[in-house]
Design a protein around this motif. Sequence first.
Motif, PDB file in Angstrom:
ATOM      1  N   VAL A 261      14.755  -3.224  67.931  1.00  0.00           N
ATOM      2  CA  VAL A 261      16.086  -3.556  67.268  1.00  0.00           C
ATOM      3  C   VAL A 261      16.838  -2.211  67.950  1.00  0.00           C
ATOM      4  N   THR A 262      18.088  -2.646  68.427  1.00  0.00           N
ATOM      5  CA  THR A 262      18.926  -1.333  68.861  1.00  0.00           C
ATOM      6  C   THR A 262      20.133  -1.211  67.833  1.00  0.00           C
ATOM      7  N   PHE A 263      20.419  -0.006  67.891  1.00  0.00           N
ATOM      8  CA  PHE A 263      21.646   0.433  67.048  1.00  0.00           C
ATOM      9  C   PHE A 263      22.643   1.097  67.910  1.00  0.00           C
ATOM     10  N   SER A 264      23.784   0.978  67.668  1.00  0.00           N
ATOM     11  CA  SER A 264      24.906   1.928  68.090  1.00  0.00           C
ATOM     12  C   SER A 264      24.930   3.160  67.179  1.00  0.00           C
ATOM     13  N   VAL A 265      25.255   4.482  67.766  1.00  0.00           N
ATOM     14  CA  VAL A 265      25.326   5.561  66.906  1.00  0.00           C
ATOM     15  C   VAL A 265      26.635   6.026  66.843  1.00  0.00           C
ATOM     16  N   TYR A 266      27.185   6.442  65.371  1.00  0.00           N
ATOM     17  CA  TYR A 266      28.352   7.059  65.363  1.00  0.00           C
ATOM     18  C   TYR A 266      28.421   8.238  64.635  1.00  0.00           C
ATOM     19  N   SER A 267      29.425   9.031  64.782  1.00  0.00           N
ATOM     20  CA  SER A 267      29.487  10.485  64.085  1.00  0.00           C
ATOM     21  C   SER A 267      29.132  10.310  62.693  1.00  0.00           C
ATOM     22  N   ARG A 304      28.914  14.434  73.764  1.00  0.00           N
ATOM     23  CA  ARG A 304      28.767  14.097  72.543  1.00  0.00           C
ATOM     24  C   ARG A 304      27.397  13.786  72.194  1.00  0.00           C
ATOM     25  N   PRO A 305      26.445  14.840  72.144  1.00  0.00           N
ATOM     26  CA  PRO A 305      24.966  14.300  72.089  1.00  0.00           C
ATOM     27  C   PRO A 305      24.587  13.677  70.613  1.00  0.00           C
TER      28      PRO A 305
END
Length: 469
Positions: A261-267, A304-305
């Motif tokens: 399953v893939t996720f987008s990452v946010y601050s 933006r690691p």
Amino acid sequence: MASKENQNLQIVVIVLAILVFILAGVAFWLNGKKTTAMARADDANTKASEAGRSEREMQAQANNYKVWIGYQEADTYDTLQESFAGDMEKYGKYFEEENRSYRNILENIFEENRLLGQNEVTAKAQVKDLTVRLLSLEKEKEAQIAKHIEDKDAAIAQKESLRNDFQQQREAMIEENRKIADQLEEQRTRIDELTAACADTEKTLNQEIEKLKRMLVVLKDNQAVPDPYAQPADGEIRLVDQRQGKVWINLGTLDQLRPQVTFSVYSGDTSDIYAAESKGSIEVTQILGAHLAEARISSDEPTRPLEKGDKVYSQVWNQGRKVGFALAGIIDMNGDGVEDLAQMKSVIAMNSGKVDAMPDGKGGIVGDMTVDTRYLILGKYPEGARKEEANERRSWMKINEDATTLGIETITLDEFLNLLGWQAERRTVKLGAGARAEDFPAIMRGDRIPQDTNSQRRKFRPRKPQAAY
């Protein structure tokens, strides 16, 4: 019959009297002519004598007519006329004016008598027939009466039998009702006891509820009001290993998370995923616990690691629920010109999604879209002239019409893969002397799929709420 014959004779006499009356009128006229002739010449005496004789004869005939129609010889013309008018009013009332005469009346009476005679004969025959039928009905009535008496006796006997059965059943029912009444009284006593206990329990619970309500009011007063339109994240990064390109998130088996399953990452300070910009994407590789999973960093930006506390979100995966999608057109995920429909279904399934509808290759649709379908994913539009591509075009039109009707949002394949954070597999190739020509295939620019250079063109749309069943 004698009276009828006398009446007929009287009518004939009346008719003859009328004729006599007519002849009398003629005699009067001749008498006048005679008087005139005597005044003019002597030779008229002879004619006058003859006329007198004729007059006497006609008078005699007129008298005979009077007698024939029932009058006296001494009756005058006025008497006859008055009697005739009365007879016509009485007997010829329904005759036409020109048909009013004693003869016509006699003929009509004769005809009526003849018809009456015929009707009498017919009536006698009918009376005889009815008498025979009456005797037959009397016999049938007597048979029916006997049958009725027999049925009545049988019904009386059956009634007595049923009365005895009813009395027995009634006594049994009274006994059963008495037992039920005793049981009901016991149940009422038990219910009263339980009601009293419930009342005490309810009083105690109400006191506890009041305490909890007061505590809830205090907690609400101390709690910040969240934005009702903000989209929360699915999870959070708990640990980051940039060297190995791995992260650990707070989702696991109890969240029904699966590998790949893939996720987008946010601050981490993002409260609304809609308004945020993605920092990168991760792919789950291993489930470690109830709320712990390991994932690899599939994309990020050096400036933006990914950091501990960053939020993760997936448009496809939904905790405890499969999100539905629909497919249309040619699904080519890596741009190699080969359809990747099976791989697309696998990618959606790996992210806990499902395919609600897709082309069947024959111009129809496999499955059904619903209002809960998240996206209609549009692949490449089939433009060829082959039969298979013509079928694909029909499926394309039908599935787009259904999506418009249901209000389902459409998205291109590239946009969906970008939102998903999916990337085509890449392998490392050698450069320099060890490089191989097959590692650098020629690129057909005419078939290149244009990329969307506007990173702000599409952001995630709100998730639809889960249907309540």
